[in-house]
Write a protein that holds these residues in place. Sequence first.
Motif, mmCIF file in Angstrom:
data_model
loop_
_atom_site.group_PDB
_atom_site.id
_atom_site.type_symbol
_atom_site.label_atom_id
_atom_site.label_comp_id
_atom_site.label_asym_id
_atom_site.label_seq_id
_atom_site.Cartn_x
_atom_site.Cartn_y
_atom_site.Cartn_z
ATOM 1 N N LYS B 44 1.347 -1.041 -0.123
ATOM 2 C CA LYS B 44 -0.017 0.133 -0.095
ATOM 3 C C LYS B 44 0.361 1.276 0.448
ATOM 4 C CE LYS B 44 -2.410 -0.912 4.226
ATOM 5 N NZ LYS B 44 -1.657 -2.089 4.069
ATOM 6 N N SER B 45 2.061 1.469 1.175
ATOM 7 C CA SER B 45 2.721 2.571 1.520
ATOM 8 C C SER B 45 2.752 2.626 -0.274
ATOM 9 C CB SER B 45 3.535 2.274 2.114
ATOM 10 O OG SER B 45 2.429 2.722 3.309
ATOM 11 N N THR B 46 3.937 0.835 -0.888
ATOM 12 C CA THR B 46 4.375 1.729 -1.523
ATOM 13 C C THR B 46 4.084 2.068 -3.115
ATOM 14 O OG1 THR B 46 5.977 -0.499 -1.377
ATOM 15 C CG2 THR B 46 6.051 0.732 -3.779
ATOM 16 N N PHE B 89 1.082 12.052 6.284
ATOM 17 C CA PHE B 89 1.493 10.696 6.807
ATOM 18 C C PHE B 89 1.917 10.048 7.413
ATOM 19 C CE2 PHE B 89 4.895 13.671 4.413
ATOM 20 C CZ PHE B 89 5.362 12.450 3.760
ATOM 21 N N GLN B 90 1.370 8.314 8.083
ATOM 22 C CA GLN B 90 1.298 7.816 9.175
ATOM 23 C C GLN B 90 1.663 8.671 10.472
ATOM 24 O OE1 GLN B 90 1.485 3.840 8.546
ATOM 25 N NE2 GLN B 90 0.829 3.223 10.540
ATOM 26 N N SER B 91 3.277 8.723 10.138
ATOM 27 C CA SER B 91 3.563 9.494 11.642
ATOM 28 C C SER B 91 3.995 11.094 11.060
ATOM 29 C CB SER B 91 5.307 8.558 11.132
ATOM 30 O OG SER B 91 5.766 8.761 10.175
ATOM 31 N N ALA B 166 -3.267 10.155 1.923
ATOM 32 C CA ALA B 166 -3.066 9.789 3.353
ATOM 33 C C ALA B 166 -3.047 8.774 3.641
ATOM 34 C CB ALA B 166 -4.546 10.325 4.134
ATOM 35 N N ASP B 167 -1.926 8.316 4.613
ATOM 36 C CA ASP B 167 -1.332 7.246 4.783
ATOM 37 C C ASP B 167 -1.358 6.428 5.990
ATOM 38 O OD1 ASP B 167 0.080 4.851 4.601
ATOM 39 O OD2 ASP B 167 2.397 5.068 3.734
ATOM 40 N N GLU B 168 -2.434 5.330 5.812
ATOM 41 C CA GLU B 168 -2.722 5.138 7.473
ATOM 42 C C GLU B 168 -3.028 6.589 8.411
ATOM 43 O OE1 GLU B 168 -3.249 2.203 8.880
ATOM 44 O OE2 GLU B 168 -1.645 1.590 7.449
HETATM 45 MG MG LIG Z 1 2.824 1.345 4.879
#
Ligand SMILES: [Mg+2]
Lengths: 405, 234
Positions: B44-46, B89-91, B166-168
């Motif tokens: 997914k992130s890729t 980003f997720q973080s 939006a990633d997570e």
């Molecule tokens: Mg990911």
Amino acid sequence: MNLSDLFEETFFALFSNKVRSGLTILGIIIGIGSVVATLSIGQGVSNSIQSNIASIGSNLIMVTPGAQQSGLVRQSAGSATTLTLDDANAVQSQITDAQYVAPQISRSYQAVAGGNNENVQVIGTTPDYANIRSLNMLYGSFITNSQVTAIDPVAVLGPTTSDNLFGQGVDPVGKTVKINNVIFTVVGVTYPKGSSGFVNQDDMIVIPVTVAQHYLSGGNNVSSITIQAPNQQSIPLIQQEVTDLLLQRHNISNPQNADFTVTNEADIIATVSSITTTFTIFLASIAGISLLVGGIGIMNMMLTTVTERTREIGLRKAIGAKSRDITMQFLIEAALLTVIGGILGIIFGAAISALLSKFASVTTQVSAFSVALSFGVSAAIGLIFGYYPAKKAAQLSPIEALRYE
Amino acid sequence: MIEIRNITKTYLNDDVETQVLKGVSFSVKDGEFVAIMGPSGSGKSTLMHILGALDTPTSGQYFLDGKDVSDLSDDELADIRRSKIGFVFQSFNLLPRATVMRNVEMPLLYSRVPKEEREEKAKAALISAGLSNDRFYHLSNQLSGGQMQRVAIARSLVNDPALILADEPTGNLDTKTGDIVLATFQKLNESGKTVVLITHEQYVAEHAERIIHIRDGVILEDKKNENRLVKKLQ
Ligand SMILES: [Mg+2]
Ligand SMILES: Nc1ncnc2c1ncn2[C@@H]1O[C@H](COP(=O)(O)OP(=O)(O)OP(=O)(O)O)[C@@H](O)[C@H]1O
């Protein structure tokens, strides 16, 4: 990014890491400061040596005993006893081009007058000495040719010597001074010249050369002969004539074996300034090494910064910063560190050299050249040592940078 | 808006090839709200990095607004990221020692927006991301996770991009804060922005209009979300 924004970002980044920025700047301050200080010492010393030599007198030729070697450096110059008063007289009478000729015997003795005594340089010479050294009289008169011929125990005092032996502002003419248990009558006091030249010309006693030989040193030797040429152009000719005359008088056919040395003021200045230049280069290279260490400090700090801020770099790239934006940001950070360090370092170096000339009686001179040089060097160091870390930062791929822990 | 054709991504590490994406194709229309779902390690992130022009595919084509971006230089990609895409980003990825305003203004620095305009835009973005204005000048590491995520969303909005990725975004948040963030995305989508959201949670995905399931680098399922959850910001 706009330039003003770039600077704001840079100040922000440097300020967020006060301790590390401070230490890096300190490294540069020390590097630049020592370059400025050492160059100022070198410059000051060589200036003061040259003006001292110039103040000895102009167009002078010096004959000293001992074998000829290159420049000033001779072995056991003082111990050789090959020059005599007769040599000096021969030069005086036969070298008609010479303006003044003064033989000298110089040694320090204890001088006593009343309850005071002082260790002082005693120079046995002839009246020409006053002309060569441009001495003027404060009280009385200088020694005369008739006193030299008559071996009169008379003395001319330097103003400091006079003050020390007879008290401040007292005219000692007619009083006596005892040197090595011989009683001398004071005939004059010279006008203050300040402490310049190798000899402190204010603290000395001049007596007739014959008196010095007869009562103090014994024998017929002199420790040097000083000749003043009428002008710069005539120096080489006179030097040659003096050499030929003395070779002939000493029965030496090969000039290589001469038992005396003829030098002129220009030679001495050239030698001394080559010594001081070497000295300055030596000091400056030590300082240069500390500058290099400071530069490596910058590179080290910037590399650490780049590693530490890898995620920030990734983020900046992710939101649209180009490689150039990142390169510029880190390059300007490095340059700013060195420029701040450079300016403070110049101030620091100037302060050190001011302190040295105040408290350590070393003459120093901060020249515009050394300031410009060290400023240029510090900016260059920032750019050179900052370039590699900046380039490294800019080449990071945004994803790998963001992934970095 | 987005069209990808047969995208593959292979990583090469120490002579070991890992194919993470194995031919992925789909398109996203202007104004759509799409969730990409899949288990951990499914790619997914890729995929998201390729959609976000942060990375380029090994093969295949990527058209963004009709323009092929699969083969652009780093600087050209940077331009696209700056002008068209907002990334969450997720973080969070905020600058820790900088204020909220400074973080949100950062993308505008690279668009050479003058200072006053930057401040106005940043404030507007923070308001639409729902951060209360007494927090604007706090340092970003003095905020709660939910507040940080709002700052991150505001930062993705500030350049007014057409596409928000939006990633997570709720991965590090509790359900209640997560809901508020999801409502914020729905509101942004209503105002016309295309939103692509990554998650491994069914619940989160159900806030989208359409859900794409991926597993081991291939699409398993791509269908309209029939029972969509709609959140309202109070
Ligand atoms: Mg990911
Ligand atoms: N730089 C890389 N080099 C090698 N393999 C990588 C690299 N980046 C990702 N991978 C591999 O690609 C696969 C997919 O990674 P990706 O981050 O896309 O997963 P994901 O679906 O986002 O998982 P998660 O839900 O846990 O975030 C993983 O098996 C990972 O190990």
